[in-house]
Design a protein around this motif. Structure first.
Motif, mmCIF file in Angstrom:
data_model
loop_
_atom_site.group_PDB
_atom_site.id
_atom_site.type_symbol
_atom_site.label_atom_id
_atom_site.label_comp_id
_atom_site.label_asym_id
_atom_site.label_seq_id
_atom_site.Cartn_x
_atom_site.Cartn_y
_atom_site.Cartn_z
ATOM 1 N N ASN A 150 67.872 38.768 13.644
ATOM 2 C CA ASN A 150 67.868 37.684 14.624
ATOM 3 C C ASN A 150 68.134 36.330 13.961
ATOM 4 O O ASN A 150 68.797 35.472 14.540
ATOM 5 N N LYS A 151 67.629 36.164 12.765
ATOM 6 C CA LYS A 151 67.880 34.932 12.019
ATOM 7 C C LYS A 151 69.381 34.777 11.752
ATOM 8 O O LYS A 151 69.943 33.687 11.894
ATOM 9 N N LEU A 152 70.044 35.873 11.393
ATOM 10 C CA LEU A 152 71.487 35.825 11.149
ATOM 11 C C LEU A 152 72.270 35.655 12.452
ATOM 12 O O LEU A 152 73.294 34.958 12.477
ATOM 13 N N MET A 153 71.788 36.273 13.538
ATOM 14 C CA MET A 153 72.464 36.116 14.829
ATOM 15 C C MET A 153 72.397 34.680 15.341
ATOM 16 O O MET A 153 73.210 34.289 16.185
ATOM 17 N N ALA A 154 71.457 33.892 14.844
ATOM 18 C CA ALA A 154 71.331 32.496 15.265
ATOM 19 C C ALA A 154 72.368 31.588 14.606
ATOM 20 O O ALA A 154 72.546 30.443 15.037
ATOM 21 N N LEU A 155 73.075 32.095 13.587
ATOM 22 C CA LEU A 155 74.126 31.299 12.960
ATOM 23 C C LEU A 155 75.289 31.127 13.941
ATOM 24 O O LEU A 155 75.471 31.951 14.847
ATOM 25 N N PRO A 156 76.103 30.094 13.765
ATOM 26 C CA PRO A 156 77.241 29.898 14.671
ATOM 27 C C PRO A 156 78.156 31.128 14.715
ATOM 28 O O PRO A 156 78.324 31.830 13.701
ATOM 29 N N ASP A 157 78.735 31.378 15.886
ATOM 30 C CA ASP A 157 79.575 32.559 16.087
ATOM 31 C C ASP A 157 80.790 32.604 15.167
ATOM 32 O O ASP A 157 81.322 33.678 14.900
ATOM 33 N N ASP A 158 81.258 31.447 14.690
ATOM 34 C CA ASP A 158 82.445 31.429 13.841
ATOM 35 C C ASP A 158 82.115 31.530 12.354
ATOM 36 O O ASP A 158 82.958 31.283 11.498
ATOM 37 N N THR A 159 80.901 31.954 12.032
ATOM 38 C CA THR A 159 80.495 32.146 10.637
ATOM 39 C C THR A 159 81.125 33.423 10.092
ATOM 40 O O THR A 159 81.061 34.478 10.722
ATOM 41 N N THR A 160 81.741 33.331 8.929
ATOM 42 C CA THR A 160 82.294 34.505 8.251
ATOM 43 C C THR A 160 81.202 35.130 7.405
ATOM 44 O O THR A 160 80.516 34.440 6.642
ATOM 45 N N ILE A 161 81.046 36.439 7.541
ATOM 46 C CA ILE A 161 79.981 37.176 6.880
ATOM 47 C C ILE A 161 80.560 37.991 5.727
ATOM 48 O O ILE A 161 81.518 38.746 5.917
ATOM 49 N N TYR A 162 79.974 37.827 4.557
ATOM 50 C CA TYR A 162 80.314 38.647 3.393
ATOM 51 C C TYR A 162 79.111 39.519 3.077
ATOM 52 O O TYR A 162 78.026 39.014 2.793
ATOM 53 N N CYS A 163 79.307 40.825 3.118
ATOM 54 C CA CYS A 163 78.240 41.761 2.792
ATOM 55 C C CYS A 163 78.465 42.327 1.394
ATOM 56 O O CYS A 163 79.519 42.116 0.798
ATOM 57 N N SER A 164 77.511 43.080 0.895
ATOM 58 C CA SER A 164 77.565 43.551 -0.491
ATOM 59 C C SER A 164 77.938 45.022 -0.666
ATOM 60 O O SER A 164 77.917 45.517 -1.793
ATOM 61 N N HIS A 165 78.267 45.711 0.418
ATOM 62 C CA HIS A 165 78.689 47.112 0.308
ATOM 63 C C HIS A 165 79.756 47.402 1.359
ATOM 64 O O HIS A 165 79.794 46.777 2.411
ATOM 65 N N GLU A 166 80.579 48.398 1.076
ATOM 66 C CA GLU A 166 81.561 48.874 2.040
ATOM 67 C C GLU A 166 81.026 50.143 2.684
ATOM 68 O O GLU A 166 81.145 51.241 2.133
ATOM 69 N N TYR A 167 80.361 49.962 3.841
ATOM 70 C CA TYR A 167 79.748 51.065 4.574
ATOM 71 C C TYR A 167 80.356 51.227 5.967
ATOM 72 O O TYR A 167 79.798 51.936 6.805
ATOM 73 N N THR A 168 81.462 50.580 6.252
ATOM 74 C CA THR A 168 81.936 50.480 7.629
ATOM 75 C C THR A 168 82.217 51.834 8.270
ATOM 76 O O THR A 168 81.803 52.077 9.407
ATOM 77 N N ILE A 169 82.901 52.712 7.570
ATOM 78 C CA ILE A 169 83.247 54.014 8.172
ATOM 79 C C ILE A 169 81.977 54.830 8.438
ATOM 80 O O ILE A 169 81.829 55.430 9.507
ATOM 81 N N ALA A 170 81.060 54.845 7.486
ATOM 82 C CA ALA A 170 79.796 55.577 7.682
ATOM 83 C C ALA A 170 78.990 54.962 8.819
ATOM 84 O O ALA A 170 78.401 55.683 9.635
#
Length: 193
Positions: A150-170
């Motif tokens: 919820n804290k991250l969802m409160a950031l502006p909608d145009d925020t680019t998110i960089y995560c630390s793993h490639e888990y998208t397909i899973a």
């Protein structure tokens, strides 16, 4: 962004005017050095998101090689060796004259720390938030993770998110196992694949 290990991502953030470079997470010194060599940038800061080895294993070598200033989570449980500046929720520091705000997002670990640059509309979420999923709960619990998301969802909608793993397909496969008739989800999973 540069890959290392089986599915990790590190990130180099560079300011052309000041010449400063920050690395988000230091899980593999060789991969970090190769990314720096490709760019020709000089490392000045290292930002650590949490204590897990796949985010810290290369920290000592990179810090020593570049005399980089290391910023990481305030000690909650396991300390991160080599951190010069501990930060906690609501704190901030400067990178190349830009404000970096600290968002703690416990759930995956108790010390999970995110770095948000409002002027650049960037957030580095470590193992809290991924494309189509969130981090596994190793030290925190579900209510804790939900509060963090919820804290991250409160950031502006145009925020680019960089995560630390490639888990998208899973993550897409898991989401489809829960909601198999969601056409938007089906389309997104096909696009990712």
């Amino acid at each position: 962004q540069f890959p290392y290990g089986d599915d990790n991502y590190g990130v180099l953030l560079h300011c052309h005017s000041s010449g400063e470079t920050a690395m988000v997470d230091a899980g593999d010194a060789n991969a970090g050095e190769q990314a720096l060599a490709r760019t020709g940038w000089t490392l000045s800061q290292i930002w650590i998101t949490h204590h897990h080895g796949d985010h810290t294993a290369g920290l000592a070598a990179l810090k020593a090689a570049h005399n980089a200033h290391v910023i990481g989570p305030a000690t909650v449980g396991q300390p991160v060796a080599g951190v010069d500046q501990q930060v906690d929720d609501g704190g901030h520091f400067a990178f190349a004259s830009h404000e970096v705000r600290v968002l703690t997002t416990p759930g995956h670990t108790l010390d999970m720390t995110n770095f948000y640059l409002p002027s650049e509309k960037l957030v580095f979420t470590g193992d809290t938030l991924f494309a189509m999923g969130c981090g596994r709960l190793f030290e925190g619990d579900a209510p804790m993770m939900w509060a963090s998301l919820n804290k991250l969802m409160a950031l502006p909608d145009d925020t680019t998110i960089y995560c630390s793993h490639e888990y998208t397909i899973a993550n897409a496969a898991f989401a489809l196992s829960i909601d198999p008739d969601n056409q938007t989800l089906i389309d997104r999973a096909q696009q990712v694949t």
